[in-house]
Design an enzyme around this catalytic site. Structure first.
Site, mmCIF file in Angstrom:
data_model
loop_
_atom_site.group_PDB
_atom_site.id
_atom_site.type_symbol
_atom_site.label_atom_id
_atom_site.label_comp_id
_atom_site.label_asym_id
_atom_site.label_seq_id
_atom_site.Cartn_x
_atom_site.Cartn_y
_atom_site.Cartn_z
ATOM 1 N N LYS A 1 0.758 -1.242 -0.137
ATOM 2 C CA LYS A 1 0.133 0.042 0.030
ATOM 3 C C LYS A 1 0.939 1.365 0.164
ATOM 4 C CE LYS A 1 -1.657 2.822 2.829
ATOM 5 N NZ LYS A 1 -2.052 4.142 2.110
ATOM 6 N N GLU B 1 10.147 1.199 10.172
ATOM 7 C CA GLU B 1 11.085 2.385 10.184
ATOM 8 C C GLU B 1 10.457 3.813 10.242
ATOM 9 O OE1 GLU B 1 12.866 5.255 9.415
ATOM 10 O OE2 GLU B 1 12.630 4.744 7.149
ATOM 11 N N CYS C 1 13.439 11.283 7.084
ATOM 12 C CA CYS C 1 13.531 10.671 8.388
ATOM 13 C C CYS C 1 14.880 10.965 8.880
ATOM 14 C CB CYS C 1 13.003 9.285 8.585
ATOM 15 S SG CYS C 1 13.997 8.272 7.509
ATOM 16 N N GLU D 1 9.878 15.753 15.773
ATOM 17 C CA GLU D 1 10.224 15.842 14.440
ATOM 18 C C GLU D 1 9.341 16.835 13.677
ATOM 19 O OE1 GLU D 1 11.123 12.265 11.027
ATOM 20 O OE2 GLU D 1 9.168 11.993 12.116
#
Length: 481
Positions: free
Chosen positions: A170, A245, A279, A377
């Site tokens: 997906k 991850e 990331c 983040e």
């Protein structure tokens, strides 16, 4: 969609559009899947694994098929890069490099297909032999994000295929184009129908249904930490394995003895590459106090020169922010930095353009460890500069977040480099470089940055199960009763 080796509409007939973040124009229309479409894709993958030739195929034949996929990606680099730029907003020059990196990943995974092996033991006693077989785990579900669509699926899919698994993917609903094109290329390369399947849609119902599906044997997810937790919880309902991850708040640590020219360039690259939607972004710059003012001044000077604009322009280095939701998030963190009395040295605004969403390269200094811009983040082109006086303080600052994905250290001193490398809790440490990557080296994080590792020979651990076989030769010996 791509199910059982061919294009497929959704059962419900609904469709979705992708929109260029830079041009505010529709890019493509795709079928919009629901749970029933997921079931179809999983069934195709299940049958291909349980009844098809792929899991038991000779390693050299699987290797050749993966090499052919790499050849086809190479052949289609320009069209794939353009599609990815239009859907993601990333600069075309970076998209081309991403396609080249994907080619390298498929070529490396092809070598692993010939090295899936177990072990044997002949020291268990007279007439005893032990065998450990490494078998493909089964059907793997993969959920991938919008920031590096083809690269991230290429960090998962070829390695799972090398092990003999089948897959249901997906992609992000914002950037499904290159993943669907990749699925076509796998069929063109001779990979059997049902081995690679792609369903388009949203986290609910498509992603959640995949995560909890009883016929999925393993989940591989890349995305935010918050969604990763929900994926792991859903997968736990039937105890399937999970690789995650997730996010990062990665420190780039600069000591006074560093090569300043190299460190400045890498720091700018580290935070503004892919608009900071990465990331591994080096969004925390930790600088030794004695050189902090000069180093920060040079960072600001270099950041002023970065070309921001139309990602289809080969000269552009910073493209468009993916959507309004992400733009709002970035703006919120910039406001937070100002409210916390960090000093805004550069940027902080949205560029006035007729189309698209473009955030100015932004730099804060006088940032302290408790500020949200130092801990959370942002996923945007925003740099926070903190200072330290000692190695111990640098290590403490580097470890002072919930994340542990990567870190960089800049120094000419070997002792400093290795102390930082050993004591900073992160999955990857770069010494005098930043954001380099190689298919041979494993990638993943500590803490809230995830579970498991991708890439390298260790990646086969994620996609295989170990089976022990014990063999006794001759008579059993003394009866039990």
């Amino acid at each position: 969609m791509w199910i059982n080796g061919e294009e497929s509409d959704s059962i419900g007939g609904e469709r979705m559009w992708t929109v260029s973040p830079a041009h505010d124009k529709q890019v493509a229309s795709y079928p919009l899947a629901d749970a029933a479409d997921v079931d179809r894709a999983v069934r195709a993958a299940r049958e291909a694994f349980d009844q098809g030739p792929w899991p038991s195929m000779m390693g050299r034949r699987r290797s050749r098929a993966l090499e052919q996929v790499a050849d086809l990606i190479q052949k289609n680099i320009d069209s794939l890069a353009r599609l990815e730029t239009l859907e993601s907003g990333k600069p075309i020059s970076q998209a081309v490099e991403e396609m080249k990196a994907a080619v390298d990943l498929w070529r490396y995974a092809a070598t692993l297909a010939r090295h899936v092996h177990g072990d044997s033991y002949n020291s268990l006693g007279e007439n005893k032999l032990g065998f450990v077989l490494r078998e493909p785990v089964g059907v793997v579900a993969m959920i991938t994000p919008w920031n590096f669509p083809l690269l991230i699926v290429s960090q998962k899919l070829p390695f799972a295929l090398a092990a003999g698994c089948t897959a249901v993917i997906k992609p992000s609903e914002l950037t499904p184009g290159t993943t669907l094109r990749l699925a076509e290329l796998t069929t063109e390369a001779g990979i059997p129908p049902g081995v690679v399947n792609v369903v388009n849609g949203y986290g609910s119902p498509v992603g959640s249904h995949l995560a909890s599906h009883s016929e999925i044997n393993f989940m591989s997810f890349t995305g935010s930490t918050a969604v990763g937790r929900s994926v792991a919880a859903a997968a736990g309902q039937n105890l399937k394995g999970v690789s995650l991850e997730l996010g990062g708040k990665n420190p780039n640590i600069v000591f006074a003895d560093a090569d300043m020219d190299a460190a400045v360039d890498a720091a700018v690259f580290g935070v503004y590459f892919n608009m900071g939607e990465c990331c591994n972004s080096g969004s925390r710059l930790l600088v030794e106090s004695g050189v902090a003012d000069e180093f920060t001044r040079r960072i600001v000077e270099k950041a002023r020169t970065i070309p921001v604009g139309d990602p289809l322009d080969p000269a552009t280095k910073v493209g468009a922010i993916i959507n309004e939701e992400q733009l709002s998030r970035i703006k919120g963190y910039i406001r937070s930095g100002m409210q916390c009395e960090a000093r805004l040295l550069l940027g902080g605004g949205v560029m006035p353009t007729e189309h698209g969403r473009f955030v100015e390269p932004t730099i804060f200094d006088r940032v302290t460890a408790e500020m949200p811009i130092a801990r959370e983040e942002i996923f945007g082109p925003v740099l926070s500069v903190l200072t330290f006086d000692t190695r111990a303080e640098a290590i403490a600052l580097a470890n002072d977040t919930c994340y542990g994905l990567s870190a960089g250290v800049w120094t000419r001193d070997v002792e400093t480099a290795f102390e930082i490398s050993q004591r900073v809790r992160a999955g990857t440490i770069w010494i005098n470089c930043f954001m380099d990557g190689y298919p041979e080296l494993p990638f993943g994080g500590y803490h809230d940055s995830g579970l498991g590792r991708e890439l390298g020979r260790f990646s086969l651990d994620e996609f295989t199960e170990l089976k022990t076989i014990q063999l006794h030769l001759g008579s059993r010996g003394t009866p039990w009763v």
